[in-house]
Write a protein that holds these residues in place. Structure first.
Motif, mmCIF file in Angstrom:
data_model
loop_
_atom_site.group_PDB
_atom_site.id
_atom_site.type_symbol
_atom_site.label_atom_id
_atom_site.label_comp_id
_atom_site.label_asym_id
_atom_site.label_seq_id
_atom_site.Cartn_x
_atom_site.Cartn_y
_atom_site.Cartn_z
ATOM 1 N N ILE A 125 0.832 -1.208 0.000
ATOM 2 C CA ILE A 125 0.000 0.000 0.000
ATOM 3 C C ILE A 125 0.860 1.249 0.000
ATOM 4 C CG2 ILE A 125 -1.693 1.308 1.337
ATOM 5 C CD1 ILE A 125 -2.839 -1.093 -0.127
ATOM 6 N N GLY A 126 1.981 1.226 0.728
ATOM 7 C CA GLY A 126 2.872 2.382 0.761
ATOM 8 C C GLY A 126 3.554 2.653 -0.553
ATOM 9 N N ASP A 127 3.530 1.698 -1.468
ATOM 10 C CA ASP A 127 4.139 1.880 -2.791
ATOM 11 C C ASP A 127 3.091 2.080 -3.877
ATOM 12 O OD1 ASP A 127 6.419 2.104 -4.383
ATOM 13 O OD2 ASP A 127 6.318 0.004 -5.001
ATOM 14 N N SER A 128 1.831 2.328 -3.503
ATOM 15 C CA SER A 128 0.742 2.475 -4.472
ATOM 16 C C SER A 128 0.044 3.815 -4.265
ATOM 17 C CB SER A 128 -0.282 1.340 -4.324
ATOM 18 O OG SER A 128 0.331 0.080 -4.483
ATOM 19 N N LEU A 129 -0.551 4.302 -5.347
ATOM 20 C CA LEU A 129 -1.324 5.542 -5.286
ATOM 21 C C LEU A 129 -2.741 5.252 -4.805
ATOM 22 C CD1 LEU A 129 -0.211 7.194 -8.641
ATOM 23 C CD2 LEU A 129 0.660 7.671 -6.356
ATOM 24 N N MET A 130 -3.347 6.245 -4.186
ATOM 25 C CA MET A 130 -4.667 6.038 -3.607
ATOM 26 C C MET A 130 -5.721 5.788 -4.683
ATOM 27 S SD MET A 130 -6.551 8.289 -0.704
ATOM 28 C CE MET A 130 -7.943 7.624 0.200
ATOM 29 N N ASP A 131 -5.619 6.468 -5.819
ATOM 30 C CA ASP A 131 -6.594 6.243 -6.885
ATOM 31 C C ASP A 131 -6.552 4.802 -7.380
ATOM 32 O OD1 ASP A 131 -7.434 8.830 -6.722
ATOM 33 O OD2 ASP A 131 -6.138 9.565 -8.336
ATOM 34 N N ASN A 132 -5.362 4.239 -7.496
ATOM 35 C CA ASN A 132 -5.253 2.845 -7.915
ATOM 36 C C ASN A 132 -5.802 1.901 -6.861
ATOM 37 O OD1 ASN A 132 -3.987 3.617 -10.300
ATOM 38 N ND2 ASN A 132 -1.946 3.502 -9.396
ATOM 39 N N ILE A 133 -5.606 2.227 -5.600
ATOM 40 C CA ILE A 133 -6.104 1.365 -4.522
ATOM 41 C C ILE A 133 -7.623 1.331 -4.521
ATOM 42 C CG2 ILE A 133 -6.159 1.040 -2.024
ATOM 43 C CD1 ILE A 133 -3.404 2.379 -1.925
ATOM 44 N N LEU A 134 -8.250 2.472 -4.756
ATOM 45 C CA LEU A 134 -9.709 2.547 -4.676
ATOM 46 C C LEU A 134 -10.393 2.124 -5.968
ATOM 47 C CD1 LEU A 134 -10.124 5.946 -2.785
ATOM 48 C CD2 LEU A 134 -10.196 3.642 -1.832
#
Length: 393
Positions: free
Chosen positions: A182-191
């Motif tokens: 998660i720390g290596d990912s963008l929030m838009d991609n996570i959601l």
């Protein structure tokens, strides 16, 4: 340390548990261990002897026999207490004097009690644990993520003794791997669109951690349960997600419209191009034909200009009059225009021809009816010749 004389009580009996007393009635301290053991043996063996010798008159052979029986019974109890059963989905880890000895399979097994110990571990059931919490993304946003891990035991000994608590270690490893991904990912991609990629990265990272610690576990599946922003900004993120979905929907609609219009426009353009090419070729060919025709007429015109002009005029008028039904004649003598309704004249002529054909067909039909009536009126002797003549007609 002084020894005190025990209280004998009012009945005057000696209550000394060791049964030792000196001549002066004073206690001399605890007896020897051999003496205590002999007294206990006599008391225990006296129960198996006869009534006549029950008051301390048992012989040494009877004592040995009773002691042997006790030993045999103890050995039988020890032997049968060593049997144990391992379930179909389990494997047993056997420790001999606290050290790993072997793995036993399902069924009835035996171990020397007080020497071997075992622990049964289910190696077929799928276990599950959940990791979730607030995590920081690469673009410095906070998101609540939940991940469900499914695993099973592959090596029972390593699961029990390689780490202190394999289940708790796996939970900590899952939390660490999830936070790293998660720390290596963008929030838009996570959601939105990156959930599948995050699940695969988490499973790969978790497998590396489990292999390094050698926990004796196998990761079966990793499921991305939920990912949502904090409640304070949830409405704003919902609006952003809805706007993104509308953008994607409009793009798909525009692509569909383009896919519908573009082939039609391309086909129409190709058709116009072909029509233009055909028209160009037709006009060019006609011009070339006219040039060739005039080139052929030129020698004739040079030889006889007047005749050639009259011939061209007659051909032109013939072509013109063949396509029209109205003719105007200029009378040079009177100065009046004479109108010839050729179309009406042609229609009247055609109607006369049709009436003539109808009259001819009706007269032929009347003649056939008259002949049939005459044939019926003739006598029977003449009917044969009439019939044959009518047949020939």
């Amino acid at each position: 340390m002084a020894w005190h004389e025990p209280n004998n009580g009012s009945n005057g009996r000696n209550n000394d548990p060791w049964g030792t007393k000196n001549r002066g009635g004073r206690s001399q301290g605890p007896p020897d261990l051999d003496e205590v053991f002999n007294k206990l043996t006599k008391k225990f063996s006296g129960r198996f002897s006869s009534k006549k010798g029950s008051k301390g008159s048992s012989s040494g052979g009877k004592n040995i026999w009773s002691f042997s029986i006790i030993i045999v019974i103890s050995i039988i109890i020890w032997f049968f207490s060593g049997f144990y059963t391992i379930g179909e989905a389990e494997r047993g880890v056997v420790l001999r004097l606290g050290k790993y000895n072997r793995i036993v399979g399902p069924g009835l097994n035996w171990r020397p009690r007080f020497i071997d110990e075992y622990k049964a571990v289910n190696v077929q059931s799928i276990r599950s644990l959940r990791a979730s919490g607030l995590m920081l993304t690469k673009d410095e946003n906070v998101v609540t993520v939940g991940m469900d891990i499914q695993y099973r035991v592959s090596e029972p000994y390593k699961y029990l003794y390689q780490v202190t608590n394999a289940d708790d270690s796996l939970r900590q490893a899952t939390d660490s791997a999830l936070r790293a991904v998660i720390g290596d990912s963008l929030m838009d991609n996570i959601l939105t669109s990156g959930r599948q990629q995050i699940r695969q990265n988490t499973q790969r990272t978790l497998n590396q951690i489990v292999d390094n610690y050698d926990m004796g576990l196998i990761i079966v599946d990793v499921n991305f349960q939920s990912a949502r922003p904090p409640e304070q900004v949830k409405d704003a993120f919902d609006d952003a997600i809805a706007a993104r979905e509308d953008e994607e929907r409009f793009e798909r609609e525009a692509e569909a419209y383009r896919n519908d219009i573009l082939p039609k426009a391309t086909g129409r353009a190709e058709r116009l191009k072909k029509e233009a090419l055909g028209y160009s070729e037709r006009v060019t060919n006609e011009a070339l034909g006219q040039v060739a025709q005039f080139e052929k007429l030129l020698p004739e015109y040079i030889l006889a200009p007047k005749i050639t002009r009259n011939r061209l005029y007659l051909d032109t008028m013939e072509e013109v009059y063949s396509n029209t039904f109205k003719v105007l004649i200029d009378s040079e003598s009177t100065g009046n225009l004479l109108y010839l309704p050729i179309d009406k004249l042609l229609r009247e002529e055609s109607s006369k021809i049709e009436n003539r054909q109808k009259n001819k067909s009706s007269s032929a039909y009347d003649e056939i009816e008259l002949e049939s009536q005459e044939r019926n009126e003739l006598p029977s002797s003449q009917s044969g010749s009439t019939n044959s003549r009518h047949g020939r007609y």
